[in-house]
Design a protein around this motif. Structure first.
Motif, PDB file in Angstrom:
ATOM      1  N   LYS A  53      -7.226  61.408  31.071  1.00 51.72           N
ATOM      2  CA  LYS A  53      -7.578  62.687  31.682  1.00 51.72           C
ATOM      3  C   LYS A  53      -8.779  63.347  31.020  1.00 51.72           C
ATOM      4  CE  LYS A  53      -2.969  63.834  33.349  1.00 51.72           C
ATOM      5  NZ  LYS A  53      -1.891  64.839  33.331  1.00 51.72           N
ATOM      6  N   ASN A  54      -9.299  62.743  29.961  1.00 49.68           N
ATOM      7  CA  ASN A  54     -10.478  63.315  29.299  1.00 49.68           C
ATOM      8  C   ASN A  54     -11.680  63.253  30.218  1.00 49.68           C
ATOM      9  OD1 ASN A  54      -9.343  64.050  26.815  1.00 49.68           O
ATOM     10  ND2 ASN A  54      -9.460  61.950  26.098  1.00 49.68           N
ATOM     11  N   LYS A  55     -12.572  64.161  30.021  1.00 45.99           N
ATOM     12  CA  LYS A  55     -13.795  64.239  30.814  1.00 45.99           C
ATOM     13  C   LYS A  55     -14.997  64.328  29.897  1.00 45.99           C
ATOM     14  CE  LYS A  55     -10.719  66.734  33.424  1.00 45.99           C
ATOM     15  NZ  LYS A  55      -9.751  66.263  32.476  1.00 45.99           N
ATOM     16  N   GLY A  56     -16.134  63.942  30.417  1.00 42.42           N
ATOM     17  CA  GLY A  56     -17.347  64.042  29.632  1.00 42.42           C
ATOM     18  C   GLY A  56     -18.499  64.539  30.478  1.00 42.42           C
ATOM     19  N   GLY A  65     -33.244  66.275  23.834  1.00 44.54           N
ATOM     20  CA  GLY A  65     -32.751  64.942  24.142  1.00 44.54           C
ATOM     21  C   GLY A  65     -31.415  64.980  24.842  1.00 44.54           C
ATOM     22  N   GLU A  66     -30.499  64.117  24.425  1.00 42.95           N
ATOM     23  CA  GLU A  66     -29.210  63.985  25.086  1.00 42.95           C
ATOM     24  C   GLU A  66     -28.135  64.774  24.348  1.00 42.95           C
ATOM     25  OE1 GLU A  66     -28.011  60.070  26.842  1.00 42.95           O
ATOM     26  OE2 GLU A  66     -26.453  60.247  25.317  1.00 42.95           O
ATOM     27  N   LEU A  67     -27.347  65.522  25.104  1.00 41.63           N
ATOM     28  CA  LEU A  67     -26.239  66.297  24.578  1.00 41.63           C
ATOM     29  C   LEU A  67     -24.990  65.879  25.341  1.00 41.63           C
ATOM     30  CD1 LEU A  67     -25.170  68.697  22.864  1.00 41.63           C
ATOM     31  CD2 LEU A  67     -25.758  70.160  24.793  1.00 41.63           C
ATOM     32  N   VAL A  68     -23.937  65.463  24.635  1.00 38.38           N
ATOM     33  CA  VAL A  68     -22.711  64.994  25.276  1.00 38.38           C
ATOM     34  C   VAL A  68     -21.553  65.875  24.851  1.00 38.38           C
ATOM     35  CG1 VAL A  68     -21.136  63.052  25.556  1.00 38.38           C
ATOM     36  CG2 VAL A  68     -23.584  62.628  25.289  1.00 38.38           C
ATOM     37  N   ILE A  69     -20.785  66.301  25.835  1.00 42.35           N
ATOM     38  CA  ILE A  69     -19.597  67.098  25.576  1.00 42.35           C
ATOM     39  C   ILE A  69     -18.409  66.337  26.141  1.00 42.35           C
ATOM     40  CG2 ILE A  69     -18.413  69.277  26.012  1.00 42.35           C
ATOM     41  CD1 ILE A  69     -21.255  70.469  26.471  1.00 42.35           C
ATOM     42  N   ILE A  70     -17.432  66.046  25.297  1.00 38.55           N
ATOM     43  CA  ILE A  70     -16.225  65.355  25.735  1.00 38.55           C
ATOM     44  C   ILE A  70     -15.074  66.332  25.609  1.00 38.55           C
ATOM     45  CG2 ILE A  70     -14.654  63.436  25.303  1.00 38.55           C
ATOM     46  CD1 ILE A  70     -17.093  61.901  24.217  1.00 38.55           C
ATOM     47  N   GLY A  71     -14.407  66.583  26.733  1.00 35.59           N
ATOM     48  CA  GLY A  71     -13.413  67.632  26.757  1.00 35.59           C
ATOM     49  C   GLY A  71     -11.995  67.133  26.809  1.00 35.59           C
ATOM     50  N   GLY A  72     -11.106  68.070  26.707  1.00 34.31           N
ATOM     51  CA  GLY A  72      -9.682  67.795  26.678  1.00 34.31           C
ATOM     52  C   GLY A  72      -9.113  67.433  28.027  1.00 34.31           C
ATOM     53  N   GLU A  73      -7.827  67.485  28.075  1.00 37.40           N
ATOM     54  CA  GLU A  73      -7.108  66.987  29.227  1.00 37.40           C
ATOM     55  C   GLU A  73      -6.783  68.081  30.242  1.00 37.40           C
ATOM     56  OE1 GLU A  73      -3.760  64.669  27.997  1.00 37.40           O
ATOM     57  OE2 GLU A  73      -4.965  63.519  26.602  1.00 37.40           O
ATOM     58  N   SER A  74      -7.764  68.856  30.642  1.00 41.05           N
ATOM     59  CA  SER A  74      -7.522  69.859  31.673  1.00 41.05           C
ATOM     60  C   SER A  74      -7.446  69.158  33.025  1.00 41.05           C
ATOM     61  CB  SER A  74      -8.641  70.903  31.674  1.00 41.05           C
ATOM     62  OG  SER A  74      -9.859  70.296  32.036  1.00 41.05           O
ATOM     63  N   GLY A  75      -6.900  69.850  33.980  1.00 44.19           N
ATOM     64  CA  GLY A  75      -6.794  69.285  35.319  1.00 44.19           C
ATOM     65  C   GLY A  75      -8.148  69.209  36.002  1.00 44.19           C
ATOM     66  N   PRO A  76      -8.234  68.476  37.101  1.00 46.41           N
ATOM     67  CA  PRO A  76      -9.515  68.271  37.767  1.00 46.41           C
ATOM     68  C   PRO A  76     -10.135  69.551  38.330  1.00 46.41           C
ATOM     69  CG  PRO A  76      -7.722  67.316  39.046  1.00 46.41           C
ATOM     70  CD  PRO A  76      -7.155  67.740  37.741  1.00 46.41           C
ATOM     71  N   ILE A  83     -17.765  72.575  35.115  1.00 46.67           N
ATOM     72  CA  ILE A  83     -19.036  71.858  35.301  1.00 46.67           C
ATOM     73  C   ILE A  83     -19.909  72.593  36.306  1.00 46.67           C
ATOM     74  CG2 ILE A  83     -20.055  69.726  36.187  1.00 46.67           C
ATOM     75  CD1 ILE A  83     -17.602  68.287  34.935  1.00 46.67           C
ATOM     76  N   LEU A  84     -19.316  73.067  37.414  1.00 48.30           N
ATOM     77  CA  LEU A  84     -20.084  73.808  38.406  1.00 48.30           C
ATOM     78  C   LEU A  84     -20.687  75.061  37.792  1.00 48.30           C
ATOM     79  CD1 LEU A  84     -21.052  74.197  41.286  1.00 48.30           C
ATOM     80  CD2 LEU A  84     -18.859  75.297  41.796  1.00 48.30           C
ATOM     81  N   ARG A  85     -19.922  75.763  36.965  1.00 49.07           N
ATOM     82  CA  ARG A  85     -20.434  76.963  36.294  1.00 49.07           C
ATOM     83  C   ARG A  85     -21.625  76.608  35.402  1.00 49.07           C
ATOM     84  NH1 ARG A  85     -16.120  78.580  33.258  1.00 49.07           N
ATOM     85  NH2 ARG A  85     -16.961  77.356  31.544  1.00 49.07           N
ATOM     86  N   ASP A  86     -21.537  75.491  34.681  1.00 49.71           N
ATOM     87  CA  ASP A  86     -22.650  75.062  33.824  1.00 49.71           C
ATOM     88  C   ASP A  86     -23.899  74.774  34.658  1.00 49.71           C
ATOM     89  OD1 ASP A  86     -21.040  75.290  31.628  1.00 49.71           O
ATOM     90  OD2 ASP A  86     -20.660  73.133  31.446  1.00 49.71           O
ATOM     91  N   ILE A  87     -23.724  74.087  35.786  1.00 48.88           N
ATOM     92  CA  ILE A  87     -24.870  73.765  36.642  1.00 48.88           C
ATOM     93  C   ILE A  87     -25.494  75.037  37.190  1.00 48.88           C
ATOM     94  CG2 ILE A  87     -25.552  72.688  38.819  1.00 48.88           C
ATOM     95  CD1 ILE A  87     -23.430  70.507  38.180  1.00 48.88           C
ATOM     96  N   ILE A  88     -24.678  75.980  37.640  1.00 48.94           N
ATOM     97  CA  ILE A  88     -25.196  77.255  38.147  1.00 48.94           C
ATOM     98  C   ILE A  88     -25.967  77.988  37.062  1.00 48.94           C
ATOM     99  CG2 ILE A  88     -24.531  79.568  38.962  1.00 48.94           C
ATOM    100  CD1 ILE A  88     -22.245  78.116  40.517  1.00 48.94           C
ATOM    101  N   ASN A  89     -25.421  78.017  35.845  1.00 46.78           N
ATOM    102  CA  ASN A  89     -26.116  78.683  34.736  1.00 46.78           C
ATOM    103  C   ASN A  89     -27.437  78.018  34.410  1.00 46.78           C
ATOM    104  OD1 ASN A  89     -24.151  80.649  34.435  1.00 46.78           O
ATOM    105  ND2 ASN A  89     -23.012  79.487  32.909  1.00 46.78           N
ATOM    106  N   MET A  90     -27.488  76.685  34.510  1.00 51.07           N
ATOM    107  CA  MET A  90     -28.750  75.985  34.241  1.00 51.07           C
ATOM    108  C   MET A  90     -29.808  76.327  35.265  1.00 51.07           C
ATOM    109  SD  MET A  90     -27.715  72.192  32.842  1.00 51.07           S
ATOM    110  CE  MET A  90     -27.190  71.640  34.439  1.00 51.07           C
ATOM    111  N   LEU A  91     -29.390  76.557  36.494  1.00 55.87           N
ATOM    112  CA  LEU A  91     -30.347  76.814  37.576  1.00 55.87           C
ATOM    113  C   LEU A  91     -30.733  78.294  37.671  1.00 55.87           C
ATOM    114  CD1 LEU A  91     -28.796  74.520  40.315  1.00 55.87           C
ATOM    115  CD2 LEU A  91     -30.722  74.044  38.792  1.00 55.87           C
TER     116      LEU A  91
END
Length: 92
Positions: A53-56, A65-76, A83-91
């Motif tokens: 259930k981990n996500k990255g 360069g490259e930044l990787v975040i590996i997260g816990g076992e939250s639901g989908p 992830i959507l919030r991160d993309i919105i913040n980037m834009l």
């Protein structure tokens, strides 16, 4: 890639590779290309070791360069919202 069968998964494993469901979002100037699909990754890829259930999330930037975040076992749903919030913040 569609219709992945057991033989392809075994062949990938024998070559130290794995199929992963990967979503990507690429921004070039004012255009954004987003897609989701199976990707064959080798053992050198940071996404290779993410299981269960981990996500990255892997960010490729032009400054650090490259930044990787590996997260816990939250639901989908919670993971997708994050992830959507991160993309919105980037834009923004």
């Amino acid at each position: 890639m569609e219709n992945l069968d057991a033989e392809e998964v075994i062949a990938a494993k024998n070559n130290n590779m794995r199929y992963k469901l990967v979503g990507s979002c690429i921004r070039n100037d004012d255009k954004i290309k987003a897609e989701v699909g199976l990707k064959l990754v080798n053992e050198d890829d940071t996404l290779y070791s993410i299981n269960g259930k981990n996500k990255g999330v892997k960010y490729k930037t032009d400054t650090i360069g490259e930044l990787v975040i590996i997260g816990g076992e939250s639901g989908p749903i919670r993971a997708s919202a994050s992830i959507l919030r991160d993309i919105i913040n980037m834009l923004s």
